[in-house]
Design a protein around this motif. Sequence first.
Motif, PDB file in Angstrom:
ATOM      1  N   GLY B 781       0.832  -1.201   0.000  1.00  0.00           N
ATOM      2  CA  GLY B 781       0.000   0.000   0.000  1.00  0.00           C
ATOM      3  C   GLY B 781       0.859   1.240   0.000  1.00  0.00           C
ATOM      4  N   TYR B 782       0.490   2.232   0.832  1.00  0.00           N
ATOM      5  CA  TYR B 782       1.316   3.448   0.876  1.00  0.00           C
ATOM      6  C   TYR B 782       1.942   3.695   2.246  1.00  0.00           C
ATOM      7  CZ  TYR B 782      -3.402   5.389   1.870  1.00  0.00           C
ATOM      8  OH  TYR B 782      -4.668   5.620   2.348  1.00  0.00           O
ATOM      9  N   ARG B 783       1.858   2.676   3.142  1.00  0.00           N
ATOM     10  CA  ARG B 783       2.612   2.748   4.392  1.00  0.00           C
ATOM     11  C   ARG B 783       3.344   1.424   4.610  1.00  0.00           C
ATOM     12  NH1 ARG B 783       2.868   6.353   8.538  1.00  0.00           N
ATOM     13  NH2 ARG B 783       4.785   5.181   8.745  1.00  0.00           N
ATOM     14  N   GLY B 784       4.615   1.488   4.908  1.00  0.00           N
ATOM     15  CA  GLY B 784       5.393   0.282   5.131  1.00  0.00           C
ATOM     16  C   GLY B 784       6.856   0.593   4.875  1.00  0.00           C
ATOM     17  N   ILE B 785       7.726  -0.373   5.105  1.00  0.00           N
ATOM     18  CA  ILE B 785       9.166  -0.122   4.983  1.00  0.00           C
ATOM     19  C   ILE B 785       9.531   0.358   3.579  1.00  0.00           C
ATOM     20  CG2 ILE B 785      11.433  -1.238   4.989  1.00  0.00           C
ATOM     21  CD1 ILE B 785      10.365  -3.068   7.239  1.00  0.00           C
ATOM     22  N   GLN B 786       9.102  -0.380   2.588  1.00  0.00           N
ATOM     23  CA  GLN B 786       9.466  -0.042   1.208  1.00  0.00           C
ATOM     24  C   GLN B 786       8.720   1.201   0.729  1.00  0.00           C
ATOM     25  OE1 GLN B 786      12.141  -1.761   1.034  1.00  0.00           O
ATOM     26  NE2 GLN B 786      11.826  -3.012  -0.782  1.00  0.00           N
ATOM     27  N   GLU B 787       7.442   1.265   1.094  1.00  0.00           N
ATOM     28  CA  GLU B 787       6.625   2.404   0.670  1.00  0.00           C
ATOM     29  C   GLU B 787       7.204   3.703   1.216  1.00  0.00           C
ATOM     30  OE1 GLU B 787       5.559  -0.425   1.909  1.00  0.00           O
ATOM     31  OE2 GLU B 787       3.684  -1.090   1.004  1.00  0.00           O
ATOM     32  N   ASP B 788       7.592   3.663   2.520  1.00  0.00           N
ATOM     33  CA  ASP B 788       8.110   4.880   3.147  1.00  0.00           C
ATOM     34  C   ASP B 788       9.443   5.312   2.536  1.00  0.00           C
ATOM     35  OD1 ASP B 788       5.885   4.631   4.668  1.00  0.00           O
ATOM     36  OD2 ASP B 788       6.896   4.105   6.545  1.00  0.00           O
ATOM     37  N   GLU B 789      10.172   4.332   1.977  1.00  0.00           N
ATOM     38  CA  GLU B 789      11.452   4.649   1.335  1.00  0.00           C
ATOM     39  C   GLU B 789      11.247   5.074  -0.111  1.00  0.00           C
ATOM     40  OE1 GLU B 789      14.652   4.478   2.606  1.00  0.00           O
ATOM     41  OE2 GLU B 789      13.737   4.205   4.582  1.00  0.00           O
ATOM     42  N   GLY B 790       9.995   5.051  -0.568  1.00  0.00           N
ATOM     43  CA  GLY B 790       9.708   5.460  -1.949  1.00  0.00           C
ATOM     44  C   GLY B 790      10.120   4.433  -2.981  1.00  0.00           C
ATOM     45  N   ARG B 791      10.200   3.158  -2.579  1.00  0.00           N
ATOM     46  CA  ARG B 791      10.649   2.135  -3.521  1.00  0.00           C
ATOM     47  C   ARG B 791       9.507   1.489  -4.306  1.00  0.00           C
ATOM     48  NH1 ARG B 791      13.938   0.294   0.804  1.00  0.00           N
ATOM     49  NH2 ARG B 791      16.005   1.198   0.704  1.00  0.00           N
ATOM     50  N   THR B 792       8.278   1.831  -3.997  1.00  0.00           N
ATOM     51  CA  THR B 792       7.152   1.259  -4.743  1.00  0.00           C
ATOM     52  C   THR B 792       6.290   2.393  -5.289  1.00  0.00           C
ATOM     53  OG1 THR B 792       5.511   1.246  -2.980  1.00  0.00           O
ATOM     54  CG2 THR B 792       7.077  -0.564  -2.972  1.00  0.00           C
ATOM     55  N   GLU B 793       5.299   2.023  -6.069  1.00  0.00           N
ATOM     56  CA  GLU B 793       4.389   3.034  -6.623  1.00  0.00           C
ATOM     57  C   GLU B 793       3.343   3.460  -5.605  1.00  0.00           C
ATOM     58  OE1 GLU B 793       4.579   4.406  -9.685  1.00  0.00           O
ATOM     59  OE2 GLU B 793       6.416   3.287 -10.096  1.00  0.00           O
ATOM     60  N   ARG B 794       3.331   2.814  -4.432  1.00  0.00           N
ATOM     61  CA  ARG B 794       2.418   3.156  -3.337  1.00  0.00           C
ATOM     62  C   ARG B 794       0.957   3.094  -3.768  1.00  0.00           C
ATOM     63  NH1 ARG B 794       2.908   8.188  -1.486  1.00  0.00           N
ATOM     64  NH2 ARG B 794       2.824   7.754   0.733  1.00  0.00           N
ATOM     65  N   MET B 795       0.629   2.001  -4.491  1.00  0.00           N
ATOM     66  CA  MET B 795      -0.749   1.870  -4.966  1.00  0.00           C
ATOM     67  C   MET B 795      -1.446   0.688  -4.305  1.00  0.00           C
ATOM     68  SD  MET B 795      -0.554   2.795  -8.941  1.00  0.00           S
ATOM     69  CE  MET B 795      -0.484   4.507  -9.427  1.00  0.00           C
ATOM     70  N   LEU B 796      -2.764   0.683  -4.405  1.00  0.00           N
ATOM     71  CA  LEU B 796      -3.562  -0.356  -3.761  1.00  0.00           C
ATOM     72  C   LEU B 796      -4.220  -1.241  -4.817  1.00  0.00           C
ATOM     73  CD1 LEU B 796      -5.522   1.798  -1.142  1.00  0.00           C
ATOM     74  CD2 LEU B 796      -3.169   1.012  -1.031  1.00  0.00           C
ATOM     75  N   VAL B 797      -4.032  -2.544  -4.690  1.00  0.00           N
ATOM     76  CA  VAL B 797      -4.666  -3.482  -5.618  1.00  0.00           C
ATOM     77  C   VAL B 797      -6.187  -3.296  -5.607  1.00  0.00           C
ATOM     78  CG1 VAL B 797      -5.237  -5.934  -5.877  1.00  0.00           C
ATOM     79  CG2 VAL B 797      -2.844  -5.223  -5.664  1.00  0.00           C
ATOM     80  N   ASN B 798      -6.714  -3.022  -4.420  1.00  0.00           N
ATOM     81  CA  ASN B 798      -8.173  -2.939  -4.325  1.00  0.00           C
ATOM     82  C   ASN B 798      -8.770  -1.664  -4.910  1.00  0.00           C
ATOM     83  OD1 ASN B 798      -9.194  -5.414  -3.454  1.00  0.00           O
ATOM     84  ND2 ASN B 798      -8.350  -5.058  -1.409  1.00  0.00           N
ATOM     85  N   GLU B 799      -7.913  -0.803  -5.470  1.00  0.00           N
ATOM     86  CA  GLU B 799      -8.462   0.299  -6.265  1.00  0.00           C
ATOM     87  C   GLU B 799      -9.100  -0.256  -7.540  1.00  0.00           C
ATOM     88  OE1 GLU B 799      -7.593   4.002  -6.297  1.00  0.00           O
ATOM     89  OE2 GLU B 799      -6.029   4.114  -4.765  1.00  0.00           O
ATOM     90  N   LEU B 800      -8.690  -1.468  -7.916  1.00  0.00           N
ATOM     91  CA  LEU B 800      -9.192  -2.070  -9.160  1.00  0.00           C
ATOM     92  C   LEU B 800     -10.503  -2.818  -8.972  1.00  0.00           C
ATOM     93  CD1 LEU B 800      -5.872  -3.698 -10.500  1.00  0.00           C
ATOM     94  CD2 LEU B 800      -6.851  -1.500 -11.172  1.00  0.00           C
ATOM     95  N   THR B 801     -10.718  -3.365  -7.749  1.00  0.00           N
ATOM     96  CA  THR B 801     -11.769  -4.375  -7.575  1.00  0.00           C
ATOM     97  C   THR B 801     -13.167  -3.756  -7.469  1.00  0.00           C
ATOM     98  OG1 THR B 801     -11.301  -4.323  -5.204  1.00  0.00           O
ATOM     99  CG2 THR B 801     -10.239  -6.044  -6.484  1.00  0.00           C
ATOM    100  N   PRO B 802     -14.187  -4.502  -7.908  1.00  0.00           N
ATOM    101  CA  PRO B 802     -15.544  -3.947  -7.972  1.00  0.00           C
ATOM    102  C   PRO B 802     -16.356  -4.164  -6.693  1.00  0.00           C
ATOM    103  CG  PRO B 802     -15.487  -6.067  -9.082  1.00  0.00           C
ATOM    104  CD  PRO B 802     -14.103  -5.836  -8.530  1.00  0.00           C
ATOM    105  N   ALA B 803     -17.178  -3.183  -6.346  1.00  0.00           N
ATOM    106  CA  ALA B 803     -18.106  -3.331  -5.224  1.00  0.00           C
ATOM    107  C   ALA B 803     -19.406  -3.913  -5.774  1.00  0.00           C
ATOM    108  CB  ALA B 803     -18.343  -2.000  -4.532  1.00  0.00           C
ATOM    109  N   VAL B 804     -19.353  -5.215  -6.029  1.00  0.00           N
ATOM    110  CA  VAL B 804     -20.538  -5.935  -6.468  1.00  0.00           C
ATOM    111  C   VAL B 804     -20.508  -7.231  -5.682  1.00  0.00           C
ATOM    112  CG1 VAL B 804     -19.253  -6.744  -8.508  1.00  0.00           C
ATOM    113  CG2 VAL B 804     -21.719  -6.955  -8.470  1.00  0.00           C
ATOM    114  N   VAL B 805     -21.644  -7.576  -5.062  1.00  0.00           N
ATOM    115  CA  VAL B 805     -21.566  -8.603  -4.024  1.00  0.00           C
ATOM    116  C   VAL B 805     -22.570  -9.738  -4.201  1.00  0.00           C
ATOM    117  CG1 VAL B 805     -20.702  -6.916  -2.351  1.00  0.00           C
ATOM    118  CG2 VAL B 805     -23.143  -7.411  -2.423  1.00  0.00           C
ATOM    119  N   ASP B 806     -22.192 -10.857  -3.600  1.00  0.00           N
ATOM    120  CA  ASP B 806     -23.041 -12.039  -3.481  1.00  0.00           C
ATOM    121  C   ASP B 806     -24.294 -11.659  -2.681  1.00  0.00           C
ATOM    122  OD1 ASP B 806     -24.127 -14.238  -1.949  1.00  0.00           O
ATOM    123  OD2 ASP B 806     -22.392 -15.434  -2.463  1.00  0.00           O
TER     124      ASP B 806
END
Lengths: 288, 824
Positions: B781-806
């Motif tokens: 995500g955007y908080r963590g060891i790597q994220e805080d060092e700026g080594r990732t894109e700091r994005m969330l997989v669940n920005e992609l997923t749909p709110a449609v439910v069983d």
Amino acid sequence: MSNGTLEIKAISGHTGTVPGRDTSRDYAVAKLIDVTTCIGCKACEVACLEWNGYPFRETTFDNTYQTMPDTAWNYYNLIRFDEHTAEDGTFSWLMRKDGCMHCADPGCLRACPSDGAIVQYANGIVDFQQENCIGCQYCVTGCPFNIPKFNAETKKVHKCTLCSDRVGVGLEPACIKACPTGCLHFGSKDDMKDLAEKRVAQLKEHTSHKNAGVYDPAGVGGTHVMYVLHDIEHPERYGGLPKDPQVPLLVRMWKGPVKWLGNLAMVAGIVGVAAHYVRFGPKEKHED
Amino acid sequence: MTNGWIDIKNTDMMLIMGGNPAENHPCGFKWPIEAKRQRNAKMIVVDPRFTRTAATADMFVQIRAGSDIAFLGGMINYALANGRINKEYVANFTNAPFVVKDDFKLPEEDGVFSGFDAATQVYDKSTWNYQGSGGTGKGLPEKVTSDPSLENPRCVYQLLKKHYSRYTPEMVEKITGIPKEKFLAAADLFTSIRKDGDTKKVATVIYAVGWTQHTFGSQIIRTAAMLQLLMGNVGRAGGGVNALRGHSNIQGATDIAGIFDNLPGYLKVPTPADTDFKAWMTRITPTSSKPGDWESWNYWSNTPKFAVSLLKAMYGDAAKKENDWAFHYLPKVDRNYSWTYLWDGMYNGHVKGLLAFGMNGVMVGPNSGKNIDALKKADWLVVCDIYPDETSEFWKSPGIKPEEMKNIKTEVYRLPGAGFAEKDGTFVNSARWLQWKWVAVPPPGNAKLDHEILARIFLKVRELYQKEGGKFPDPIVNLSWGYTNPQSPSLAEVARELNGKALADIKDATGAELKSGQQLPGFAWLKDDGSTSCGIWIWCGSWTEAGALIQRRGTDDPSGLGAYPNWGWSWPMNRRVLYNRASCDVSGKPWDGSRKQVWWNEAQKKWVGVDVPDFKADSAPKDHMGPFIMNPEGVGRLFAPLAAMAEGPFPEHYEPFESPTVNLLHPKQQNNPVVKKFTSAADKWGTKESGFNVICTTYRLTEHYHYWTKNNPVNVQLVPEPFVELPVELASDLGIKGGDKVKVSSARGIYIAKAMVTHRIKPMQINGEKVYQIGMPIHFGYRGIQEDEGRTERMLVNELTPAVVDPNAYTPEFKGFLVKVEKA
């Protein structure tokens, strides 16, 4: 394991007899890695890291689940992940815990010129004693499995100790304790061989792995870390496990004929000098 | 789990589908391995990817994400067509012989069952019922018409056969992408345990959120349960339908009702229509429904005892017969308060604040972007966690510019909670075992125990109600809070309260006595007259006068089956395998003498065994009481009548909400007809035509635990960065090499991470067209060891997923949605 298992059997670079050798009856130990039940969870990697007290090191993504490309001086235990597609299209994802094989005929020990830097215990564990290491890295050349790793800062070489400190007090190695699926086994070499053969027979009879086999290569006198492989004909598919590992010729020469030749040359030199003295007498000092 | 982790070692055959236990449950995975090593059990793994689990399998089958019902329906068809079922079990222990109402209609033509109103998208379920007589006319008939020969064309067995005859191997191939030969090999292997009339062998089904996280997830699990009922595998050691829980205490959270539509012990919550206690009880207490010459224990007929005892535990002396046991204190649930609905409510401005304890709401998703926007609109947010997380820093999420940040008015409080090793209490594992754990270290610094934080908030709120009154202070001021230390109740005290005690001197049916104040030995003691209190009836028996059974660590195993009856305590009543009466044939003799669990002892006239019988102990086999005592029918439901399931009595294949192909069974009914979706501006859906042509699925890794371990150096060392797994063929089409950055977009958001190019996911042929699947781990995500060092894109997989439910469980469709893949 009994406390007696840390009795020393051979010492690197040491002339004369090994103190205490053959004084007590003991058995060889072995680790058996059944790669057919390995899930690549890396519990062994973490247990190794934590038992040995090595700190966090930075890694980078490398298109694989494998933690890093190779073992390191402070990372003895690495699971190698390999994707393999057979001729008939059958796909397999191979995971092999890589680390020191603890050869019965250890190339590292043969190559090492420093007295006491590498010892082989009677139980088969090959252990590096960093306080005696001179950093020459001959052991790196001597190993057919690419295991000893050099710490450039301290100029010492390190590798898996098979947790000699744990085994010596009757505990199993840390990796064995951590393994959740029971893919890792530890016991006497005889028992482990027996277990491995039985597992291989089971795989051949009840699964599609008709080429299953035990990896305990004769070229290094057998090993105290053995594998059960799905396909014993192709160990190289498991992250480059050598099919027929040998102590490199140069190392054999260095400790065998070359050493003998070297000694001969040295003796011949001394003999020559003596003969010269006898023949020509002391060098005369010329006064100007 | 109907069974338990250790019990997997007793199996002959495993179907692992919708789960990746080697990855997510590596410690429990020792038992599948043990079954292979000790019994030569076979393992079939069905998954969109060749997983760590698949690496140890005997057969791997790659399936298109979201086509599970087609595969399992095909298995049912294969088992029925080839006689690979346990006929005696089916005819006696399931509702196969029950005759269904004449006007019930299968969805073979238009994709919907009888009673569907297309305009309102609502089912009238009155035809989803048995023929028979008696009862209220609205519910199940008291006496059910049945045909033991299973030949009546309107009996469940025949309707089921007809329904799944459409799931031919050819159809399965087109829908799932599994070549016909491969499917037949898998079906043959799995059902081979019933070859030539064998009833001794047993197969297990193992699954996890790979099945639940679909718009028809509950029905996938039902299909598997039906297959297991047909093969006679439920109730047996080494069998069952086994859900692997993804956290150490998810089972406990479910039991204790961390869900809006349950009260503890799976009691249904009151609704505004329940005007008084009696009305509530009448609605939720079933009456038995069975063929005339069969028996049904119908254990839920005890519901009033469970409910009164719960109200006594909650409100103590304030719950009296005169005030309807304080029924009017209970909130009446007037609408859907499940996860996605709450966030939608906040996004739409109805929900003003959120207490987030022990979970990272922004990361969990689905549609995290919507959830972040929702938090911007909230008045306040309280986050209690052990790390600074994405939720408490939602206002710093990537893409929010400094000027916008200034305009976010949400007041955020961060409370330092305690980690699992810093508090005692129980974990309830997948096997329903309550296991006590002790404190390893105290919480550091100013961190407080979570229950202390909650208690202190409650006491403050109660103080305000006591001082200021308010509209309805009674439920708060009268809440039973008799703990020794009200500010921080001991969890042992809470556990004793949950087990329950006698409030007067009482007797049970056998005449045994219990003094007032004594801990209850089990739920058979519960009364509906206010003389017992019990916080959760299914846990009654866990902390008795004999002590804390949940703290036991006995390692004796008289069964030889790994039941370990003196280790911890499993609900209900320490039974290790549910419905274990079905481990015997009709006469009460075990199907397999080498795996005996319980059996009828004619001399003693009772059920005995190495497990606790999950049955009426003195009900003789000749009385034909059904083994499935929690169903009013007493038998397993191949046909789920009336309101049991939202979309129909038999599971039917519907396409995932975002799908690259048409529903081949009924092109006019593409999706689940009663699917729940949202309509806010943030809820957008992608189609193949709009460029979203790749199927995407999400998952966890062994090396990480949800969103915590990105704060822990060793875990970060093992897997340092987020990645996207994609097939070699797709990568080559797009010119992507391993390690290149890829941009994955859905209709809702984008995600950028490095490519892991692999042979473990292969392109598939779906209905004659090539389809790619990709997948990605959810951890970063955007908080963590790597994220805080700026080594990732700091994005969330669940920005992609749909709110449609069983529509049954309200679980979002995290598995199998559409994306576009590009080189970043």
